[in-house]
Design an enzyme around this catalytic site. Sequence first.
Site, short mmCIF file in Angstrom:
data_model
loop_
_atom_site.label_atom_id
_atom_site.label_comp_id
_atom_site.label_asym_id
_atom_site.label_seq_id
_atom_site.Cartn_x
_atom_site.Cartn_y
_atom_site.Cartn_z
N THR A 113 26.47 31.72 27.33
CA THR A 113 27.63 31.46 28.18
C THR A 113 28.81 32.40 27.90
OG1 THR A 113 27.19 29.26 28.91
CG2 THR A 113 29.47 29.72 28.41
N GLU A 139 27.28 27.73 45.91
CA GLU A 139 26.55 26.98 44.88
C GLU A 139 25.60 26.00 45.56
OE1 GLU A 139 26.13 27.07 41.40
OE2 GLU A 139 24.65 25.58 42.03
N CYS A 147 24.24 24.04 27.39
CA CYS A 147 25.07 23.92 26.20
C CYS A 147 25.72 22.54 26.04
CB CYS A 147 26.21 24.93 26.21
SG CYS A 147 25.93 26.42 27.16
N ALA A 200 24.64 30.85 17.83
CA ALA A 200 24.33 29.69 17.01
C ALA A 200 23.03 29.06 17.48
CB ALA A 200 25.44 28.65 17.12
N SER A 220 28.62 29.75 34.56
CA SER A 220 29.61 30.29 33.62
C SER A 220 30.18 31.62 34.09
CB SER A 220 28.94 30.51 32.26
OG SER A 220 28.31 29.34 31.82
N GLY A 221 29.32 32.55 34.45
CA GLY A 221 29.78 33.89 34.85
C GLY A 221 30.43 33.88 36.22
N TYR A 279 15.39 29.12 20.52
CA TYR A 279 16.45 28.22 20.07
C TYR A 279 16.44 26.89 20.81
CZ TYR A 279 19.74 29.11 23.97
OH TYR A 279 20.36 29.16 25.20
N LYS A 298 23.30 19.31 25.92
CA LYS A 298 22.50 19.51 24.70
C LYS A 298 23.33 19.20 23.45
CE LYS A 298 22.93 23.17 22.72
NZ LYS A 298 22.49 24.54 22.73
N HIS A 331 38.28 26.50 -1.46
CA HIS A 331 37.43 25.72 -2.34
C HIS A 331 37.74 24.23 -2.23
CE1 HIS A 331 34.85 25.14 -5.79
NE2 HIS A 331 35.77 24.34 -6.31
N ARG A 358 3.12 30.26 19.38
CA ARG A 358 2.12 31.32 19.38
C ARG A 358 2.35 32.25 18.19
NH1 ARG A 358 -0.44 33.89 24.06
NH2 ARG A 358 0.67 32.64 25.57
N CYS A 398 25.08 25.90 31.87
CA CYS A 398 25.73 25.54 30.60
C CYS A 398 26.31 24.12 30.66
CB CYS A 398 26.83 26.55 30.28
SG CYS A 398 27.68 26.18 28.76
N GLU A 442 16.25 23.37 18.89
CA GLU A 442 17.37 22.41 19.00
C GLU A 442 16.87 21.04 19.46
OE1 GLU A 442 21.06 25.45 19.93
OE2 GLU A 442 20.02 24.58 21.62
N GLU A 495 33.09 29.55 1.42
CA GLU A 495 33.62 30.45 0.39
C GLU A 495 32.51 31.32 -0.22
OE1 GLU A 495 35.13 28.68 -3.31
OE2 GLU A 495 34.01 26.86 -2.85
P1 FAD Z 1 24.19 29.73 35.29
O1 FAD Z 1 25.15 29.01 34.45
O2 FAD Z 1 22.76 29.42 35.18
O3 FAD Z 1 24.68 29.48 36.78
C1 FAD Z 1 23.92 29.91 37.88
C2 FAD Z 1 24.26 29.03 39.07
O4 FAD Z 1 23.75 29.64 40.25
C3 FAD Z 1 23.63 27.65 39.01
O5 FAD Z 1 24.63 26.67 39.17
C4 FAD Z 1 22.63 27.63 40.15
O6 FAD Z 1 22.51 26.36 40.75
C5 FAD Z 1 23.25 28.63 41.09
N1 FAD Z 1 22.31 29.27 42.02
C6 FAD Z 1 21.16 29.91 41.71
N2 FAD Z 1 20.63 30.45 42.82
C7 FAD Z 1 21.46 30.16 43.85
C8 FAD Z 1 21.47 30.47 45.23
N3 FAD Z 1 20.53 31.22 45.81
N4 FAD Z 1 22.49 29.99 45.99
C9 FAD Z 1 23.46 29.23 45.45
N5 FAD Z 1 23.52 28.93 44.13
C10 FAD Z 1 22.54 29.40 43.34
N6 FAD Z 1 24.47 29.26 25.88
C11 FAD Z 1 25.37 29.25 24.88
O7 FAD Z 1 26.21 30.14 24.81
N7 FAD Z 1 25.38 28.24 23.94
C12 FAD Z 1 24.49 27.23 23.97
O8 FAD Z 1 24.52 26.34 23.11
C13 FAD Z 1 23.53 27.21 25.02
N8 FAD Z 1 22.64 26.20 25.11
C14 FAD Z 1 21.75 26.19 26.14
C15 FAD Z 1 20.85 25.14 26.21
C16 FAD Z 1 19.93 25.08 27.23
C17 FAD Z 1 18.96 23.94 27.31
C18 FAD Z 1 19.91 26.12 28.23
C19 FAD Z 1 18.92 26.09 29.36
C20 FAD Z 1 20.81 27.18 28.17
C21 FAD Z 1 21.74 27.21 27.12
N9 FAD Z 1 22.65 28.26 26.99
C22 FAD Z 1 23.55 28.27 25.97
C23 FAD Z 1 22.63 29.40 27.95
C24 FAD Z 1 23.73 29.29 29.01
O9 FAD Z 1 23.60 28.06 29.67
C25 FAD Z 1 23.59 30.44 29.99
O10 FAD Z 1 23.62 31.66 29.29
C26 FAD Z 1 24.73 30.45 31.02
O11 FAD Z 1 24.80 29.24 31.72
C27 FAD Z 1 24.54 31.61 31.98
O12 FAD Z 1 25.54 31.59 32.95
P2 FAD Z 1 25.30 32.26 34.36
O13 FAD Z 1 26.63 32.27 35.06
O14 FAD Z 1 24.60 33.54 34.23
O15 FAD Z 1 24.29 31.30 35.14
#
Ligand code: FAD
Length: 455
Positions: free
Chosen positions: A310, A35, A48, A340, A15-16, A177, A51, A434, A198, A43, A181, A439
């Site tokens: 995300t 990647e 996200c 959420a 995501s980031g 969460y 799920k 309503h 725990r 996500c 979920e 509301e």
């Molecule tokens: P990520 O999305 O984790 O991306 C990191 C990427 O880096 C991955 O693709 C990984 O393969 C890659 N990577 C790692 N190390 C290396 C490397 N050395 N070289 C190359 N690539 C590498 N957030 C919400 O807002 N709403 C939700 O409903 C929600 N539900 C979730 C449900 C579950 C089951 C989980 C596990 C998470 C959920 N989240 C949710 C959290 C959300 O997924 C994360 O906050 C978000 O993806 C973080 O983004 P990011 O860019 O930090 O990292």
Amino acid sequence: MSKFDYDLITIGAGSGGVRASRMAARTGAKVAVVEESRVGGTCVMRGCVPKKLLVYASSFAHSFGDARGFGWDVAEPSFDWGELIANKNAELNRLEGIYGRILRENNVDLLDGRGVVTGPNSVEVGGKSYTAKRILIATGGWPHLPDVPGIEHAITSNEALDLDELPKRIVIVGGGYIAVEFAGLFNALGADVTIIIRAGNILRGFDEDIREALAAEMEKQGITIHRECVVRSIEPEGDGYSVRLHGTEIIDCDKVFYATGRTPNTKGLGLEEVGVTLTDKGAVVVDEYFQTSVPSIFALGDVISRIELTPVAINEGMAFVATQFEGRPTPMDYENVPAAVFSQPPVGTVGLTEVEARERGDVDIYMSRFRPMKHTLSGRESHAMMKLIVDRASQRVVGCHMVGDDAPEIVQGFAVALKCGATKAQFDATVGIHPTAAEEFVTMREKLPDHDEDQ
Ligand code: FAD
């Protein structure tokens, strides 16, 4: 001509990382993203999105039951887990394609493989070295498994989203969460679900009334919650497992699912070797502009362990680009980030919990518990709970929490009001829609007797 191969190399196309990379490229910067797995990250591939698709699938179980009270004669529905998983996977493939296209269309090079930082301006991918003026670590996190005998038999959220078949009995260890979920969706799909925590209740960090209201709803639906309980061991037993708890209790099940937190993905990334400071839990330490202790290396998203969501990772990515590529130093605003829980019923929340608000000063609390109109005919024993926390001195609404159908959709709108600093009087002056549950947030007039005043 730059002495570097790239202006920015991002490690991690989640995501980031994707957002930061493509926004940086739009400013004219030369960008690559590394990647090792699938573009889209946690996500889209393991969080996200899949799920929520499973939560949608499970919600039909409630709908079929509810329909009878409204005159529908619903034949006994049948459910095909395999078809759901296949359809979900097709959707993830589609999204992966879209993310790849977004990178290509924004001229971001995708470097396939594992990235390792080899210097303040160099990254190695698949034995090849690349240089960049700036390196961005956006590697996210990974499920943490505690050291328990038999832990190798446990699954995490990664596997839970791709099981070959729906387990009949599942033990979920953890009360955050993700645990809550998955408990809700497996339970609605017909599994026998036991949660082991725990702590004294699920959803640590959420408002106490929300925690209690949701736990009560989950228990009403047949989910067992073992509180203040620790797993001693997991042992294979027949086709399933025996989970031994402290004390003498043993729970037999088909799957043991650990949702006991996530660890930042920094192991073997080369960060400490080049002087990047990590916390004792392995998160990258950054300043308000996401800069690490090495000035050319930045980090954001789950890997910095601030708010692991995300939209937060995406907003951090945009703040990073504004600061580094657009000449607009922009810190991330972490105030009033809404969140959420896609439990059943779901939770929506923004702002302070009652405990947090009381630490800052006197508060007025408004609360409403009711049976949603839909359930007067559906017959379902489900209740909603809504709560406003108001700072007494300023009369600003500082917390808005809900458990009930559509809570995430409802609270998203109220998050704007909190971000604008809306007062209780402005909530009261807003005309309701309503008949809705929403509301209630603009019609709560009676504050609860204050705990302090009671004494
Ligand atoms: P990520 O999305 O984790 O991306 C990191 C990427 O880096 C991955 O693709 C990984 O393969 C890659 N990577 C790692 N190390 C290396 C490397 N050395 N070289 C190359 N690539 C590498 N957030 C919400 O807002 N709403 C939700 O409903 C929600 N539900 C979730 C449900 C579950 C089951 C989980 C596990 C998470 C959920 N989240 C949710 C959290 C959300 O997924 C994360 O906050 C978000 O993806 C973080 O983004 P990011 O860019 O930090 O990292």
